[in-house]
Scaffold this motif. Structure first.
Motif, PDB file in Angstrom:
ATOM      1  N   ILE A 312       0.859  -1.178   0.000  1.00  0.00           N
ATOM      2  CA  ILE A 312       0.000   0.000   0.000  1.00  0.00           C
ATOM      3  C   ILE A 312       0.898   1.232   0.000  1.00  0.00           C
ATOM      4  CG2 ILE A 312      -1.654   1.351   1.339  1.00  0.00           C
ATOM      5  CD1 ILE A 312      -2.703  -1.274   2.502  1.00  0.00           C
ATOM      6  N   TYR A 372      -1.234  -0.835  -4.160  1.00  0.00           N
ATOM      7  CA  TYR A 372      -2.506  -0.139  -3.967  1.00  0.00           C
ATOM      8  C   TYR A 372      -2.169   1.282  -3.511  1.00  0.00           C
ATOM      9  CZ  TYR A 372      -4.487  -4.843  -4.065  1.00  0.00           C
ATOM     10  OH  TYR A 372      -4.856  -6.121  -4.433  1.00  0.00           O
ATOM     11  N   SER A 396      -0.827  -1.479 -10.621  1.00  0.00           N
ATOM     12  CA  SER A 396      -1.296  -0.572  -9.566  1.00  0.00           C
ATOM     13  C   SER A 396      -2.812  -0.442  -9.600  1.00  0.00           C
ATOM     14  CB  SER A 396      -0.669   0.811  -9.725  1.00  0.00           C
ATOM     15  OG  SER A 396      -1.272   1.522 -10.798  1.00  0.00           O
ATOM     16  N   LYS A 397      -3.370  -0.091  -8.454  1.00  0.00           N
ATOM     17  CA  LYS A 397      -4.788   0.230  -8.354  1.00  0.00           C
ATOM     18  C   LYS A 397      -4.927   1.389  -7.384  1.00  0.00           C
ATOM     19  CE  LYS A 397      -7.920  -2.915  -8.578  1.00  0.00           C
ATOM     20  NZ  LYS A 397      -8.795  -4.090  -8.326  1.00  0.00           N
ATOM     21  N   VAL A 399      -7.028   3.728  -4.903  1.00  0.00           N
ATOM     22  CA  VAL A 399      -8.178   3.547  -4.017  1.00  0.00           C
ATOM     23  C   VAL A 399      -8.390   4.826  -3.221  1.00  0.00           C
ATOM     24  CG1 VAL A 399      -9.108   2.217  -2.087  1.00  0.00           C
ATOM     25  CG2 VAL A 399      -7.676   1.073  -3.808  1.00  0.00           C
ATOM     26  N   VAL A 466      -8.140  -2.949   1.262  1.00  0.00           N
ATOM     27  CA  VAL A 466      -7.026  -3.667   0.633  1.00  0.00           C
ATOM     28  C   VAL A 466      -6.788  -4.997   1.346  1.00  0.00           C
ATOM     29  CG1 VAL A 466      -4.572  -3.609   0.076  1.00  0.00           C
ATOM     30  CG2 VAL A 466      -5.954  -1.540  -0.188  1.00  0.00           C
TER      31      VAL A 466
END
Length: 864
Positions: A312, A372, A396-397, A399, A466
């Motif tokens: 993260i 994340y 990657s994401k 959030v 996550v």
């Protein structure tokens, strides 16, 4: 990075012009010796910036100008600029000067034959009155600001509206107030005008965190913000495997830790000043150290995270810094060089050539497993560049929420009298060509990024999301035995007679339990089926009934309440504007308040006399029985100038007593909402709820009237706990406005209703509301600023949690559901210490709520 007031080079470092002219960059004419300032002598114009560098062998002077005015700003000596010379170069034709910024992209200047006439000695502006200062700011923005249309600003109209208000005789504070009114409409964090004594006007938008700080303490906002930040760090440490956040040396820019063996966490709060540094050797050495320290920090982090499977990267609190630090960090998360967008000077004065924004892979370590990236409104400037650079990666994401949308580098003009103007003059675009200004970098998974309720529960919703996405079980998981221990400990510590709780995961109750006594005198134990008074959670249940009538078309949120067949007019007689609507009542924005006689409306069932006598107060000494009928109470005793319970007033003061001005929580207003719906529909909503909510959901231990509950399962006796911990049983009581808080329901039954709402209106294949109605009930129904959360139809949101709480004499109740983690918690108690005691139980129960929530969040992964 917002801006610096350090030096000419400090300003230039933060600017990026255009080097897309195809020129060949060379050093000086004599390449065999180090460059000296004289090699770059001449007048150099930064097109689209309103700045000129005038260089001779001994110094560099900056001139700030617009089409009418020129101001001589700072002069720096050759000695001051010794560290910058290696970043300066000339084109073959000697008519282009390039500054290769170590912090950002290249800045190219064009050679002038001489200074413009307005910049010549004798023509320079050295002093400014407030009208002249206003004109300079207005014209400079008119020529160099890039986003009037995007931000919906009619700049010519601003001049028309505000110029007449600016006078020679006004005070500095008055002038700043005018400029702040103007800039506030922009919502641009890079737009500001500041004086040398600390006063400033800026275009910052009021984001979620700032709003919460303002509502907490508008007189000491910085302290309130520090408290919120402290709470967030406390939560983060709690979530780490070892209870710690680690840093490189004494850095306050980046913090990291392991949530589990599989999941690493990195919080990056800025992309400058990466390690605390007290050196005073200039901006360029400082930037160079930042770049070197970034490598050291990232190498340490990735060494620690060598075995994690995902990471993260938390940018929610990143206010910005240097683009090149952002790009360097991104280089640790890619194996290949890539482009993630462009930047371009774009304003009335000049249209530059786009500069490609690129990332080069780190030569040491690279992390190419899933990442994340958490973003929010406080992710600004250079932090947004990092967010976009990471978003472009395939693994990657993002959030959270969209970033701040203040992406442009800052253009700074120094003005006479110590004033400084900063503005946005560049357009950043992502790889798809979409402008990032105002919109910001948008997340892949949208959810609230910040919420103080998370702090109360020792959680962080985006991080928990996550964790759930990875099916990860952390060291903070709770099993049933640990949960039972926590429940009994809470009962003991609070001194409550009993607690009845439920935990929901998805659309299932995964834990429910009751401990303690529903009736101490009778030794009757509480169960999950014991009905409890739930106080204002009653409003949330009433909201479902109101939405059912809206579904049928029988009423509308926009109905004027006075026209809903009432026998009285509830509108403030001082208000000749908009009248109260049903929407105002269900969002607590009607201007109606609970008078100082509201406690006197509580009556004991057995005698009809005020409950207040139980607490020894003399406020309610009226020997006449309390009004028990809702119509009589509202029509004759409240919305009546000489009403029995009007007291010192039933509306908030002045315009706050008008609709849509402030959030003013009102029990009477809530009861009025239900009464108005009853009057317009001809229904008894208490009976209607029994038929269309409680019976279909098999809420068998739920009723508005305690006398209608099952004889073999009566409601829990309510107790008020004094400062010595003594539990005082209260007589059975109620009030005419019972819809605002007198529902009796078990935790088991209430969990069914909460699941139905979380599941778009359905529980166990039984639908009580259509999905559209649920969405409307839970969506924001008012934009009044003083609402610290998203207010729906009685239901409200705090971050990702929706629900309602309840309190009354002898009552504590809470009900919440997190939409993102799909976890709900219900806590009911038949006691409180707010009236006679120390008022500590609410905060004490946060620990229990945290334990219950933790169990629910981890339940799916723990029970795969």
């Amino acid at each position: 990075m917002k801006r610096f007031t350090l030096s000419i080079l400090a300003s230039a470092i933060l600017l990026s012009g255009c080097n897309g002219d195809g020129v060949k960059i060379i050093k000086t004419q004599d390449k065999d010796r180090p460059a000296v300032l004289a090699d770059f002598a001449g007048q150099w114009d930064m097109l689209g910036h309103g700045q000129i560098w005038s260089i001779n062998e001994s110094s560099l002077t900056t001139y700030n100008y617009n089409s009418k005015t020129c101001i001589k700003a700072e002069t720096e000596t050759a000695q001051d600029l010794k560290d910058a010379l290696k970043y300066l170069s000339l084109s073959d034709s000697q008519d282009k000067l390039t500054f290769v910024s170590p912090a950002s992209s290249n800045l190219t200047l064009s050679k002038l034959t001489s200074l413009p006439e307005s910049c010549q000695d004798g023509q320079l502006t050295t002093e400014m009155t407030y009208p002249q200062l206003f004109d300079y700011v207005w014209l400079t923005l008119n020529e160099y600001y890039a986003f009037f249309e995007l931000r919906g600003i009619d700049w010519q109209q601003v001049h028309t509206d505000y110029k007449p208000k600016v006078t020679d005789s006004m005070t500095q504070s008055e002038f700043i107030a005018i400029m702040d009114d103007i800039f506030t409409e922009f919502g641009d964090g890079h737009l500001s005008l500041s004086s040398d004594d600390g006063l400033s006007a800026d275009g910052n938008k009021i984001d979620t965190l700032l709003k919460e700080a303002l509502l907490r303490d508008d007189e000491n906002v910085e302290l309130a913000q520090a408290e919120l930040n402290h709470n967030e760090f406390r939560v983060l440490k709690h979530l780490m495997q070892d209870g710690k956040l680690h840093t490189y040396e004494d850095s306050d820019a980046l913090f990291y830790g392991k949530i589990s063996e599989r999941l690493g966490y990195v919080r990056i709060d800025k992309v400058s000043d990466m390690v605390a540094d007290s050196s005073s050797d200039g901006i360029i050495p400082s930037v160079e150290r930042d770049l070197a320290n970034t490598d050291k920090i990232m190498e340490q982090v990735l060494t620690e995270f060598a075995d994690v499977e995902a990471m993260i990267i938390d940018l929610r609190y990143n206010g910005g810094g240097y683009d090149n630090v952002s790009r360097k960090i991104a280089g640790y998360f890619t194996a290949e060089a890539y482009s993630f967008g462009s930047k371009q000077v774009s304003n009335k004065a000049h249209q530059g050539t786009p500069i490609e924004l690129t990332v080069t892979p780190s030569e040491s370590q690279r992390f190419t497993k899933p990442i994340y990236v958490l973003t929010g409104e406080n992710t600004g400037s250079g932090g947004e560049v990092l967010a976009e650079a990471l978003k472009a990666l395939p693994h990657s994401k993002l959030v959270g929420e969209a970033t701040n949308g203040s992406v442009s580098d800052s253009l700074t003009h120094e003005l006479p009298g110590g004033w400084e103007l900063s503005l946005s003059h560049q357009v950043y675009k992502n790889k798809a060509g979409e402008v990032l200004e105002k919109t910001g970098v948008t997340p892949d998974v949208l959810m609230p990024a910040y919420a103080s309720v998370d702090h109360n529960l020792n959680t962080d919703t985006p991080i928990e999301f996550v964790i759930q996405t990875m099916d990860e079980v952390t060291t903070h998981q709770y099993d049933v035995a640990k949960l039972e221990e926590s429940l009994h400990e809470a009962l003991k510590n609070t001194g409550l007679p009993s607690l009845s709780v439920a935990v929901i995961s998805g659309d299932q109750v995964v834990y429910e339990q009751a401990v303690g006594f529903a009736d101490i005198a009778q030794n009757r134990l509480a169960t999950v089926h014991t009905p409890y008074n739930v106080g204002s959670i009653s409003k949330a249940v009433s909201a479902v009934a109101i939405m059912q009538q809206i579904e049928k078309g029988a009423v509308s949120l926009d109905d004027s309440v006075a026209e809903m067949n009432l026998t009285f007019d509830p509108n403030n007689p001082e208000n000749s504007g908009d009248q109260i609507t049903l929407r105002n009542l269900v969002t607590h924005t009607s201007g109606i308040k609970d008078s100082d006689m509201i406690l006197c409306t509580y009556y004991v069932h057995e005698t009809g006399l005020p409950l207040a006598k139980t607490f020894g107060t003399s406020l309610c000494d009226d020997p006449v029985p309390v009004t028990q009928d809702l119509e009589t109470f509202l029509a004759h005793d409240y919305f009546n100038l000489n009403g029995r319970y009007v007291g010192s007033g039933i509306y908030y003061d002045e315009e706050s007593g008008f609709p849509n001005r402030v959030l003013g929580y009102s029990n009477v207003g809530s009861a009025l909402a239900v009464h108005a719906v009853e009057q317009k529909t001809g229904l008894d909503l208490a009976k209607d709820m029994q038929k269309h909510i409680f019976s279909p959901l098999k809420m068998d231990n739920t009723n508005w009237y305690h006398t209608n509950l099952k004889e073999n399962n009566p409601k829990a006796i309510q107790y008020s706990i004094d400062s010595d911990g003594v539990q005082h049983a209260l007589p059975e009581y109620s009030y005419a406005t019972f819809y605002d808080g007198d529902l009796n329901v078990s935790s088991h039954d209430l969990s069914k209703l909460l699941i139905a709402i979380a599941n778009n209106g359905v529980y166990d294949d039984v639908r009580i509301l259509q999905q559209a109605s649920v969405e409307k009930m839970l969506s924001a129904q008012s934009e009044v600023f003083t609402i610290p959360y998203k207010q729906g139809v009685f239901w409200y949101w705090d971050g990702s949690f929706f629900g309602h709480n309840g309190g009354d004499p002898g009552t504590h109740a809470s009900m919440s559901y997190n939409k993102e983690t799909r976890t709900g918690v219900i806590i009911l108690a038949n006691g409180e210490d707010a009236i006679l005691g120390k008022n500590q139980i609410d905060s004490q129960l946060n620990g229990l709520a945290s334990s219950l929530y933790r169990y629910g969040v981890q339940y799916p992964a723990s029970n795969k």
